[in-house]
Motif scaffolding. Sequence first.
Motif, PDB file in Angstrom:
ATOM      1  N   ALA A 108       1.368   8.482   7.575  1.00 52.25           N
ATOM      2  CA  ALA A 108       1.078   9.825   8.074  1.00 52.25           C
ATOM      3  C   ALA A 108       1.717  10.024   9.444  1.00 52.25           C
ATOM      4  O   ALA A 108       1.836   9.091  10.231  1.00 52.25           O
ATOM      5  CB  ALA A 108      -0.429  10.023   8.164  1.00 52.25           C
ATOM      6  N   LYS A 109       2.152  11.243   9.685  1.00 52.94           N
ATOM      7  CA  LYS A 109       2.684  11.616  11.000  1.00 52.94           C
ATOM      8  C   LYS A 109       1.621  12.466  11.689  1.00 52.94           C
ATOM      9  O   LYS A 109       1.399  13.618  11.326  1.00 52.94           O
ATOM     10  CB  LYS A 109       3.970  12.436  10.849  1.00 52.94           C
ATOM     11  CG  LYS A 109       5.073  11.724  10.056  1.00 52.94           C
ATOM     12  CD  LYS A 109       5.855  10.749  10.927  1.00 52.94           C
ATOM     13  CE  LYS A 109       6.800   9.872  10.089  1.00 52.94           C
ATOM     14  NZ  LYS A 109       6.340   8.468  10.013  1.00 52.94           N
TER      15      LYS A 109
ATOM     16  N   SER B 203      -9.251   4.767  15.227  1.00 54.04           N
ATOM     17  CA  SER B 203      -8.171   4.932  14.264  1.00 54.04           C
ATOM     18  C   SER B 203      -8.402   4.144  12.974  1.00 54.04           C
ATOM     19  O   SER B 203      -8.984   3.067  12.977  1.00 54.04           O
ATOM     20  CB  SER B 203      -6.877   4.428  14.906  1.00 54.04           C
ATOM     21  OG  SER B 203      -5.853   4.329  13.955  1.00 54.04           O
ATOM     22  N   ALA B 204      -7.953   4.701  11.875  1.00 56.00           N
ATOM     23  CA  ALA B 204      -7.893   3.979  10.604  1.00 56.00           C
ATOM     24  C   ALA B 204      -6.441   3.540  10.438  1.00 56.00           C
ATOM     25  O   ALA B 204      -5.587   4.349  10.074  1.00 56.00           O
ATOM     26  CB  ALA B 204      -8.316   4.892   9.461  1.00 56.00           C
TER      27      ALA B 204
ATOM     28  N   ILE C  23      -4.319  12.431   6.785  1.00 58.13           N
ATOM     29  CA  ILE C  23      -3.063  12.130   6.099  1.00 58.13           C
ATOM     30  C   ILE C  23      -2.355  13.394   5.630  1.00 58.13           C
ATOM     31  O   ILE C  23      -1.143  13.510   5.723  1.00 58.13           O
ATOM     32  CB  ILE C  23      -3.323  11.155   4.916  1.00 58.13           C
ATOM     33  CG1 ILE C  23      -3.760   9.798   5.468  1.00 58.13           C
ATOM     34  CG2 ILE C  23      -2.100  11.023   4.019  1.00 58.13           C
ATOM     35  CD1 ILE C  23      -4.340   8.857   4.425  1.00 58.13           C
TER      36      ILE C  23
ATOM     37  N   THR D  84      -0.088   2.729   8.426  1.00 56.77           N
ATOM     38  CA  THR D  84       0.673   1.618   7.847  1.00 56.77           C
ATOM     39  C   THR D  84       0.870   1.740   6.338  1.00 56.77           C
ATOM     40  O   THR D  84       1.861   1.269   5.807  1.00 56.77           O
ATOM     41  CB  THR D  84      -0.013   0.264   8.141  1.00 56.77           C
ATOM     42  OG1 THR D  84      -1.328   0.280   7.557  1.00 56.77           O
ATOM     43  CG2 THR D  84      -0.137   0.015   9.639  1.00 56.77           C
ATOM     44  N   LEU D  85      -0.081   2.351   5.633  1.00 51.07           N
ATOM     45  CA  LEU D  85       0.056   2.484   4.182  1.00 51.07           C
ATOM     46  C   LEU D  85       0.437   3.899   3.773  1.00 51.07           C
ATOM     47  O   LEU D  85       1.214   4.099   2.851  1.00 51.07           O
ATOM     48  CB  LEU D  85      -1.250   2.099   3.470  1.00 51.07           C
ATOM     49  CG  LEU D  85      -1.724   0.650   3.581  1.00 51.07           C
ATOM     50  CD1 LEU D  85      -2.967   0.432   2.737  1.00 51.07           C
ATOM     51  CD2 LEU D  85      -0.630  -0.329   3.158  1.00 51.07           C
ATOM     52  N   TYR D  86      -0.139   4.887   4.447  1.00 50.44           N
ATOM     53  CA  TYR D  86       0.089   6.274   4.025  1.00 50.44           C
ATOM     54  C   TYR D  86       1.197   6.955   4.827  1.00 50.44           C
ATOM     55  O   TYR D  86       1.568   8.088   4.533  1.00 50.44           O
ATOM     56  CB  TYR D  86      -1.215   7.073   4.120  1.00 50.44           C
ATOM     57  CG  TYR D  86      -2.279   6.591   3.151  1.00 50.44           C
ATOM     58  CD1 TYR D  86      -2.244   6.972   1.811  1.00 50.44           C
ATOM     59  CD2 TYR D  86      -3.297   5.747   3.561  1.00 50.44           C
ATOM     60  CE1 TYR D  86      -3.206   6.531   0.913  1.00 50.44           C
ATOM     61  CE2 TYR D  86      -4.267   5.298   2.676  1.00 50.44           C
ATOM     62  CZ  TYR D  86      -4.218   5.689   1.355  1.00 50.44           C
ATOM     63  OH  TYR D  86      -5.164   5.251   0.466  1.00 50.44           O
TER      64      TYR D  86
ATOM     65  N   THR E 225      -2.772  -8.436   8.702  1.00 54.12           N
ATOM     66  CA  THR E 225      -2.962  -7.470   7.621  1.00 54.12           C
ATOM     67  C   THR E 225      -2.145  -6.237   7.920  1.00 54.12           C
ATOM     68  O   THR E 225      -1.852  -5.946   9.065  1.00 54.12           O
ATOM     69  CB  THR E 225      -4.436  -7.039   7.508  1.00 54.12           C
ATOM     70  OG1 THR E 225      -4.913  -6.649   8.800  1.00 54.12           O
ATOM     71  CG2 THR E 225      -5.297  -8.149   6.961  1.00 54.12           C
ATOM     72  N   LEU E 226      -1.787  -5.515   6.880  1.00 55.11           N
ATOM     73  CA  LEU E 226      -1.125  -4.216   7.076  1.00 55.11           C
ATOM     74  C   LEU E 226      -1.862  -3.154   6.288  1.00 55.11           C
ATOM     75  O   LEU E 226      -2.687  -3.451   5.457  1.00 55.11           O
ATOM     76  CB  LEU E 226       0.330  -4.274   6.637  1.00 55.11           C
ATOM     77  CG  LEU E 226       1.344  -4.606   7.732  1.00 55.11           C
ATOM     78  CD1 LEU E 226       2.749  -4.392   7.216  1.00 55.11           C
ATOM     79  CD2 LEU E 226       1.151  -3.741   8.984  1.00 55.11           C
TER      80      LEU E 226
ATOM     81  N   ARG F 251     -10.423   0.856   0.228  1.00 53.64           N
ATOM     82  CA  ARG F 251      -9.506   1.059   1.358  1.00 53.64           C
ATOM     83  C   ARG F 251      -8.893   2.447   1.295  1.00 53.64           C
ATOM     84  O   ARG F 251      -8.731   3.007   0.215  1.00 53.64           O
ATOM     85  CB  ARG F 251      -8.410  -0.016   1.323  1.00 53.64           C
ATOM     86  CG  ARG F 251      -7.790  -0.171   2.689  1.00 53.64           C
ATOM     87  CD  ARG F 251      -6.833  -1.343   2.789  1.00 53.64           C
ATOM     88  NE  ARG F 251      -6.295  -1.353   4.150  1.00 53.64           N
ATOM     89  CZ  ARG F 251      -5.189  -1.956   4.518  1.00 53.64           C
ATOM     90  NH1 ARG F 251      -4.505  -2.649   3.643  1.00 53.64           N
ATOM     91  NH2 ARG F 251      -4.773  -1.891   5.761  1.00 53.64           N
TER      92      ARG F 251
ATOM     93  N   SER G 197      -4.630   2.116   8.295  1.00 55.21           N
ATOM     94  CA  SER G 197      -3.891   2.343   7.051  1.00 55.21           C
ATOM     95  C   SER G 197      -3.323   3.758   6.967  1.00 55.21           C
ATOM     96  O   SER G 197      -2.361   3.993   6.240  1.00 55.21           O
ATOM     97  CB  SER G 197      -4.762   2.038   5.828  1.00 55.21           C
ATOM     98  OG  SER G 197      -5.775   3.011   5.675  1.00 55.21           O
ATOM     99  N   VAL G 198      -3.901   4.696   7.698  1.00 56.28           N
ATOM    100  CA  VAL G 198      -3.343   6.058   7.739  1.00 56.28           C
ATOM    101  C   VAL G 198      -1.875   5.994   8.169  1.00 56.28           C
ATOM    102  O   VAL G 198      -1.024   6.725   7.656  1.00 56.28           O
ATOM    103  CB  VAL G 198      -4.170   6.956   8.699  1.00 56.28           C
ATOM    104  CG1 VAL G 198      -3.433   8.239   9.040  1.00 56.28           C
ATOM    105  CG2 VAL G 198      -5.547   7.242   8.105  1.00 56.28           C
TER     106      VAL G 198
ATOM    107  N   ARG H 168     -12.079  12.079   6.303  1.00 57.59           N
ATOM    108  CA  ARG H 168     -11.287  11.663   7.441  1.00 57.59           C
ATOM    109  C   ARG H 168      -9.878  11.234   7.031  1.00 57.59           C
ATOM    110  O   ARG H 168      -8.886  11.681   7.592  1.00 57.59           O
ATOM    111  CB  ARG H 168     -11.995  10.488   8.123  1.00 57.59           C
ATOM    112  CG  ARG H 168     -11.309  10.015   9.361  1.00 57.59           C
ATOM    113  CD  ARG H 168     -10.535   8.743   9.137  1.00 57.59           C
ATOM    114  NE  ARG H 168      -9.669   8.495  10.268  1.00 57.59           N
ATOM    115  CZ  ARG H 168     -10.048   7.883  11.383  1.00 57.59           C
ATOM    116  NH1 ARG H 168     -11.253   7.411  11.476  1.00 57.59           N
ATOM    117  NH2 ARG H 168      -9.217   7.728  12.373  1.00 57.59           N
ATOM    118  N   TYR H 169      -9.814  10.359   6.005  1.00 64.23           N
ATOM    119  CA  TYR H 169      -8.511   9.902   5.530  1.00 64.23           C
ATOM    120  C   TYR H 169      -7.719  11.065   4.928  1.00 64.23           C
ATOM    121  O   TYR H 169      -6.545  11.259   5.222  1.00 64.23           O
ATOM    122  CB  TYR H 169      -8.678   8.790   4.482  1.00 64.23           C
ATOM    123  CG  TYR H 169      -9.011   7.450   5.097  1.00 64.23           C
ATOM    124  CD1 TYR H 169      -8.011   6.509   5.347  1.00 64.23           C
ATOM    125  CD2 TYR H 169     -10.305   7.113   5.454  1.00 64.23           C
ATOM    126  CE1 TYR H 169      -8.297   5.281   5.921  1.00 64.23           C
ATOM    127  CE2 TYR H 169     -10.610   5.888   6.025  1.00 64.23           C
ATOM    128  CZ  TYR H 169      -9.598   4.973   6.262  1.00 64.23           C
ATOM    129  OH  TYR H 169      -9.881   3.766   6.832  1.00 64.23           O
TER     130      TYR H 169
END
Lengths: 342, 342
Positions: B81-82, B71-72, A62, B77-79, B341-342, A207, B74-75, A57-58
């Motif tokens: 992704a668009k 939704s995840a 991504i 906020t961290l990665y 958290t982010l 994560r 971090s997809v 999924r991730y």
Amino acid sequence: MSLMLQEITEQPEILERTINAEREKVTKLGDFLRKKDIDLIVLVARGSSDNAALFGRYLLEITTGIPVSLSAPSVFTLYNAKLKLNRALVIGVSQSGEGADINRVLETAKSAGAYTLGITNEAASSMVTIADETLLIHAGREKSVAATKTYTGQMMHFYMLAAALGDHRLDYHKIPEFAELALRLKPEIERLVERYAFMENCVVVGRGMNYGNSYELALKLMETCYVVAERFSSADFFHGPLAIVERRFPVILFAPSGVTRQSNIDLLNRLHELHADSLSITNDDKIAALSSRSIAMPMEIDEFLSPIPFIIPAQLFAAYLSKAKGLDPDAPRSLAKITKTL
Amino acid sequence: MSLMLQEITEQPEILERTINAEREKVTKLGDFLRKKDIDLIVLVARGSSDNAALFGRYLLEITTGIPVSLSAPSVFTLYNAKLKLNRALVIGVSQSGEGADINRVLETAKSAGAYTLGITNEAASSMVTIADETLLIHAGREKSVAATKTYTGQMMHFYMLAAALGDHRLDYHKIPEFAELALRLKPEIERLVERYAFMENCVVVGRGMNYGNSYELALKLMETCYVVAERFSSADFFHGPLAIVERRFPVILFAPSGVTRQSNIDLLNRLHELHADSLSITNDDKIAALSSRSIAMPMEIDEFLSPIPFIIPAQLFAAYLSKAKGLDPDAPRSLAKITKTL
């Protein structure tokens, strides 16, 4: 040697074989799917396969920008919902290819106009006859009740698919070599588990790319060691569950260098304040220094490629801990290899 | 009386008030969204709000036929992704409206062309300024660290939205009355918890419409009672985790009559063979008879309407058990009301 340990050891070779045997098919499939204007990917699986799907999924979301949904099988099998899936790619993941609920979802999705794909280890399974296309894991029959080699084989298919569908550079051909390096940790992990012989519960944290791994290690610990193992992302862990952490409470972290590093450092600092016991699987010196114990991954590796090599010490940990607890990882109580649920 | 218990008691009135204040807005929103040809709903939340979203996922997917993705964060906020979200409805759920990661996802989704909706209890929060539209829970300030009244308030908004978006008949206006009936179980549950004063870990099982509730009760038990509480669907529980069940191991089930009934009966039979200790929250006589203990819900109720009334005895169970364990449910160790958290 247990079947579980034996199958863990086979993984680098299986990953290599799966890449070589399936890469061409996946590339062609990617070309075909790019033309179809897919705007949703749905993943459907149970157990370890579902943990591989959680990784998928991730990775897919991504690297391709296509939204991914992890299917709730009962929506189809119990509630008989008719979903609008005409622009969807629906991927069933099942070691045996005989998960009745997974196959039912594939059938329903196909009749709703979705393109269906199976990922399985069994070329002669029902899944192969149901899905529009199938990607095979070349793992040989998985005899251990606790899945290991099919879990990483499924993950490898998500890499190949992500590379074929998206524009993100993924050097997945390097993974078998990293997996080989990870296996060298065997003697170290066999010694390490002695410390955890009486562990009765724990939390596993991962994560992003390694979130699925946290579910997978927790499942291995439940299946083979009877440890009540929770699993959270480091973000969710702060939202309430942190309250269960008391002095010496064990927390195991998947903590590669990369974008999740800071959240793992924040969590380790908090765990230190709470006098918890942390064990990090990491290739980062600072994270190792902040942890009560660590398994030092002998590699510099792109975080995107870390999940397969990082699950290997975790699989070894569960297999050796089972033995250290006087159990047999190949004979978990109450379980059979194929679970039939609807 | 603890704040938690007080806020649990307020729920029927809050649900009624929320229906009356927001129904018209939600109906108009439904008309507007039906014209937009939405082909994906994305839900984004953390903690209890995420458990409400897990309920919303089943309800919306089943009653509208529109695929739903949890939704995840971090997809985004961290990665970074668009995602392709131009035909998506993205719903952020946050009690405080200040979850930084949730709001970041809403912003990113909006700039990707999604229609964004917030569900929150705070009219003056950041979420209201970010989302295209906001649905308010009329719960008054939630003072208890453990969320209860905002959880059911969020669920009520999913009912109203499902009724406005789909063609499924949902008599959600009956829910406040069912919630009132559920509250009458107070004295019985206060007595019942004595038996669980020394419970250290457990599994909570729910499926389909009540799957989110299994996460929510587990979270309440972790936050307020420090019980290591796992949560599974009855289907997933059979895929491995069942191995942790030993003699007297406690398993709590949300078991309304309806389509999940048979899977709960199968599980209870298996738990009986394993000499486990089961506690069912149920309105079904057979399920009650198969359980070690049961909380008898005093109502005939459509399974689709069961989640709110069925979580109430579970909330009471956690609040009273906290007290029985000598703890204060309003002061869970290590936690603050708003988690960033982010």
